[in-house]
Design a protein around this motif. Structure first.
Motif: not given
Lengths: 344, 344, 344, 344
Positions: B79, B128-135
C-alpha cells in the motif's frame, strides 16, 4: 572458508563452468552489439534451438527459477492452477515464486519417484467451470525429476495427450534435460517436440554453463506477449550475447550431450560402487546424474567434512549425491574409499 | 546481421566486458564451491563493499531492474508509494516491474534535468494516514540520472534529510554510480553513506561487468528478510562466485573508477567537439558518460547507419550518445567527423 | 460522536439508503435461494440491464473500487498500462488497488476539469511494442468526473474511436453514471452503448443503494473469465439476491434517474445561491451533484462544525459540496444561510 | 427459475436474513453519517466486540473470503507460507485468492475430520531460514471446520502454543464461529482470546446477517497497517453503518448465539432421524449445523428436485446437509419423510 578447489557431490550448480564456455565469452567480447538480444550471436543460438527442436519460439532468461515461473505465467491467468509433483522444484524450491508472480495455486501430488502419471494427476482434475476453484491449466513435469528419475518418451506422450484432451498446457522443467536426452538416447525432438510438450525450460547452468536458461515455446501463440513478461519479471539480460554465446558453446559438437553423458556415467559408477556397501541403501533408480541413498545418520557429518553433499530427508537419513560434467573417476574413487572407510 | 566489431554510442550495455572481468572468471573457475553465495569469492566481494561503504548488508542480483525493484520491495508494503523523477528508469523502463512485484504506486515528478528536489517531492507528500491514498514510503533518485546529470553531495543530503524527517527511505538507483563518483571526485562513502542514502543499487553491468548488480543496505534492518525476497523474485544466482569475481575484478586497483573516469572523459570530449557544430544543440550538462543533443531529424537515419545511438525524444528530435569504458578517442574522432560531414 | 440525523454535503455515500431499497430487501427475504447469483432476482436485474444497455454481460460486485479494478483486470495483462485523468478515482483514491491487483501501471494526465481528451491521451501513446515500456491497453474515463463535470456524447465517442483505432479498451467509471444520464438527458444506450464504451462500472451506492455496483461488458469476450476474477478478487457475494433486489428497486419506475435528477437539481440550486456570495468562487461547471468552490480558509472550520464537507485542495482552499438523493431544499436553505452568515 | 420460497439444506448462505437485521437497517437509515466507519453505529459494534473478546482491534469487511485473505495478508510477507487443512476454505474455495493477494504458498495437510493437530502440522515445519523455501508463518484453523466438526478449547490451545513457540501466528476462520460457541457452551473469550488465537475471521453472513464479517486482531500490532490493506484489497465499505448495524442486531440479546444454537439443534435432529435409515451412512460427527452422509448415488437427483443440497464428494457419493437459523422442524420433517420415501 571452504577450499575452492575441492569437488563434491552437493549439486551440479556447485561445479564451475566448462572451459569452452569461458572461451566463447572471449570470442564474442568484441566491439559493441545491440543489447537485449537483437545481436548475431543470439540469432545463431535461437536457430540452433530451432534445428534441435523444430518450429519454436526461444527466449533466454537468467536462471532456472525464472524459466519455470515465466513459463507458467505465459500459460496462465491468476485464477489458474498448476498440477505438479510434490517434489517439483516449482513446489518446494522457489520460495513461492510461482504463487507470487503468477498468482496461481500449485496443486501437488505425492509420488515415490518424482514422476507424475495420468492417474495421479486425476486427483486434481475437478472443479472446472466452478468459480470457487482455481482452474487447472498447466501440468508441469520435471525431466529428469528431482529424484533423478526419467520419464520415458511414452510416459511423456501419455501426459501430454491427457493435458491436451482437457485443454491444458504441458510444461517441462528441463533443468537437467540434457541428462535425460543422454539417458534415453533419443533426440530432443523425439523426447519433447514429438511427445507434445508445450513449453520447455531448457537448462544450461547445471550442465556446464555459467548462467542462462531458455524458455522454449512449442505452442507458439503462448509466446505472443512473452517479451513483456520477461522484462516485467526482471529477467531481460542487457548483454544478451553472453548467454547466447554459452548456448552456442555447449551446442558445438554436441558438448551438452557429452557433458551430460559423462555426468550420468559418473553417477552410474558411483551407484555401482556403493551398492555393495552394507550400510548404504539406494532409494531411487540411478538414471541420470543423481544418486539417492539412505546411510546411517551418525556418519553423515564425518563424510561431509571431506565431500559436500545434501541430506535430502533428515527423518529417513536419505542423502543425495550429484555428479557433474567435471566429476572425474578419481573423485568417485576418493569418495567411495571414504565411504568404505567410514561406513564399514 | 549487425557487424559485431562496430562500436557505437547507443548504451553502455551495448559494450562488451572488460578483459579483467573475463580473466577473473578463469581464476575462480576451479573445483566446486558452495552455491548461492556461501563461497570465499563472495566473502571477499562483500568485504570490499564494506570497506568502500561502511557497515552495510550486501546482496548480489542479476541486473539493474531487479536491483531497483527488490530495493523497493524491501522497503515497502504493497500500500506504499514511491516518489521518483518522471524520467526514472523505474518509472519508464521496467515495463511496470515495480508495480507488479511490489504492488506499489509510483508517483512521478516532471523534471528538466532528471533530478528530484525537496521542492518537487513535496507535490506528492500528502495523504499520510488517509487510507484511500497510497502511503509515500520511498524516495528514489538516480545517480547519475537518466539524463546524465549528477546530484551533488549536498543535494543528496537535502533529500535524505527530508526523507528521514518524514520516516521515509531514500533509495539510490546507482546503475551508473561509478561515473558519479568519478565526476564528483569524492569517495563512495562521502557521496552515499554519509549523505544518508538507505538503499543503493550498485551497478556493474554498465561499467565493464558482464552482469550483476549489488543491493546495498545502509539501513540494515531493511535487509532482514531480503534473502527470501531475492529468491522469490527469481534473482538468486546459483553459481554466485561468478558475480563476486566480477566485482572483485573491477574493485582491484580501482578499475571501476578508472573505467568510469575514462567514459566520462570520452563524453566530455565528444561534447566539446560537437558543441560547435551549428546543427547540434546540447540539451543537458555533460557530467557523466551521456551526451544529449537535438539534431535535425532528417540526418538521424544516415548517422545511425554508421553508429548506433538512440533517439531520446522523437518529438523534439533529441538524441542520446553514451560512451563506455571501451570507447576510444578514435571512436570519438570517427563519429565527430561523420557528424560534421553529414550535418554541415 | 457525530449526530446521525444531520445531513451534510460531504459525499453521496454519507447519505443513507433509499426507502424503496430497504423495502426491496424485505420482499426478497423469503425462504432460500441459490447463492452466488443463480437466483430469480438476479435474473431480473441482469435482464433490466440488458434492456437498458443492450447485449451485455453483467456482474455484480460489492463496491466502486472493485468495479473499477476488476474491469481493468479483465482487460489487461500485468504488463499493460491504463491511461486516466490525474484526478481519477483509480489514480488517487484506491490506495493502489489497481497496481496491486492488476500489476499494471497507471499513466495519468493532468486536467483542469477531470476530463480526458484525445489530445491529452496522446502524451502516453508511445512505446508500443517496446518491451521496456508498460503497454497502454485501457483508457479509463469517469462519468461524471471527480470534479462533477460531464462528458458529452460526442466527447465519449471521440475517445472511444481513438481507443479502438489503437486496439485499446475504453473503460468508464460510472460511480455517478445516473447523474450524467440525468444531466445529458439521453438514454444510457445513447451515452454508453452507442458511443463505444467497452466496460462500464455502473454505480449504485452513491445513488441510494446500500452497496453494490455492476461491471458491464459491452465487448463481451472480455467477460469470458470474469467469474473467476470476481471470486479471486474477493468480490463474489454469497447472498447475491440482496444486491439484485437493490438494482431492481432503483430501476423500478426509473427511480435511479429521478434520484439523480433530484441530486443534480439540488446542486444547481446550491450553486446558484452561493454564486453571489462575495467570498465564494465556483471553480468548476456545476453539471452533476457536486459543487466545487474556493472559500477563505479561515471560515472552513466553523462551517464544518455545522455541515460536513471535504476540503478538496488545502493549498487553494477549494472545497467540495455534494448533494444526494435525500438532500432537501431545506438543507440547501440552512446551509446557504450559514454560508451567508459566516462569510459575509 | 427456482422457487424462492423453498428452503433447503444447501448452505447457510442460501438462507435469507434475520428479520432483526432488516429492522436494524431501518433504524440506522437516518440522515447522513461519516462514511468508511467513523460513525456512531460502528463505534457501538466495535465496543461490543471488545466486550465479548477483550482488548482487540476490529475491522469490518464484506465477506468471508476477504476476512480470511486479509487476515493472512496482515500477518505475512509474500515469501511466507500458511499451513492449513486440505479441506480449508482458504485452500479449496477461494479460487486462489490467498495466493494472488498475499503472494504466499499454502501448505495443506490431509485430515479425516477437517481438524489440524500439532502432529499433522509438523509435516510442514521445516526449511526455516532456508531461502529456497516459503517460510511458514501462519497456521490457519477453521472453527467449525468445513466438515462440521469443532475444535475443543484445549485443542485450540495446543495449536496456539505450538504456533507461538515457533514465532508463528494462529488464524481462525470463524465463518461459523457462533455455531462453535453454541456447541462448546463456552464464552467467545474462553474459546478464542484465552486459547491464544491471534487473528479471527468472525462470520456474520452464515448466521443471519446479509453481508459483513469482522477481522479481529488479538495480537494488536498486526493491525497497524490494516486499514490500508483493507482499502487496497477493495474491502472498505463506504456506508459502513450498515454492516455495524447488522452486528449490533445479532449481538442484541445474544441473537447470534440463539440463531447458532437453533441451527445446531436442527442439524442434530436431522442426524438423529436419518441415522436409522438403512441407506444413509453418517460420515462425520454432527457437532454444528452440518450433516455429512453417504447415500446411494442413484437417489441424489430425485432428492435434489425437492430440496437443494450439495454433493460433497462425487466419488464416494457423500452429501452435505446444512441447517440454518431459519430451518424449522417442519423442514426437517418434510426432508426426512422424503428421504425415507425415496431411500427405503
Amino acid at each position: 572458508m571452504t577450499d575452492p578447489i575441492k569437488k563434491g557431490f552437493a549439486s551440479d550448480n556447485n561445479s564451475g563452468v566448462h572451459p569452452n564456455v569461458l572461451k566463447a565469452f572471449s570470442e564474442v567480447n568484441k566491439g559493441h552489439t545491440v543489447a537485449y538480444g537483437d545481436d548475431p550471436y543470439t540469432e545463431i543460438a535461437v536457430n540452433k534451438f530451432k534445428e534441435l527442436l523444430g518450429d519454436v519460439e526461444v527466449f533466454f532468461v537468467f536462471n532456472g527459477t525464472s524459466a519455470n515461473v515465466l513459463s507458467i505465467k505465459a500459460a496462465t491467468n491468476s485464477f489458474n492452477a498448476v498440477i505438479c509433483a510434490g517434489s517439483a522444484h516449482i513446489n518446494v524450491d522457489e520460495c513461492g515464486a510461482p504463487e507470487k508472480f503468477c498468482g496461481c495455486k500449485l496443486l501437488s501430488v505425492e509420488t515415490d519417484d518424482g514422476k507424475l502419471t495420468v492417474e495421479k494427476i486425476k486427483k486434481h482434475m475437478h472443479g472446472f467451470g466452478f468459480e470457487h476453484h482455481s482452474q487447472p491449466k498447466v501440468i508441469s513435469i520435471t525431466q529428469c525429476t528431482e529424484l533423478g528419475t526419467i520419464y520415458s518418451v511414452s510416459e511423456i506422450k501419455n501426459i501430454a495427450e491427457y493435458a491436451h484432451m482437457h485443454d491444458m498446457i504441458l510444461h517441462m522443467d528441463g533443468a537437467r534435460i540434457s541428462n535425460a536426452a543422454a539417458y534415453l538416447n533419443v533426440s530432443l525432438k523425439e523426447m519433447i517436440t514429438e511427445t507434445g510438450v508445450d513449453i520447455l525450460s531448457f537448462g544450461g547452468t547445471k550442465n556446464g554453463m555459467m548462467f542462462g536458461e531458455a524458455v522454449i515455446f512449442f505452442k507458439k501463440e503462448l509466446a505472443e506477449n512473452f517479451k513483456y513478461i520477461r522484462k516485467q519479471s526482471m529477467q531481460l539480460f542487457s548483454k544478451m550475447r553472453f548467454i547466447s554465446a554459452q548456448f552456442n558453446a555447449i551446442f558445438e559438437n554436441d558438448l551438452y550431450l557429452k557433458s551430460a553423458k559423462h555426468a550420468n556415467e559418473m553417477a552410474k559408477i558411483l551407484a555401482e560402487r556403493v551398492r555393495d556397501i552394507k550400510e548404504v541403501k539406494l532409494t531411487q533408480k540411478v538414471e541420470s546424474n543423481c544418486v539417492f541413498a539412505i546411510i546411517p545418520e551418525k556418519y553423515i557429518q564425518e563424510l561431509q567434512e571431506h565431500f559436500s553433499f545434501y541430506v535430502w530427508n533428515h527423518e529417513t537419513s536419505e542423502v543425495r549425491w550429484v555428479t557433474s560434467f567435471d566429476t572425474t573417476i578419481e573423485d568417485i574413487d576418493r569418495f567411495c574409499n571414504l565411504l568404505i572407510k567410514v561406513l564399514e
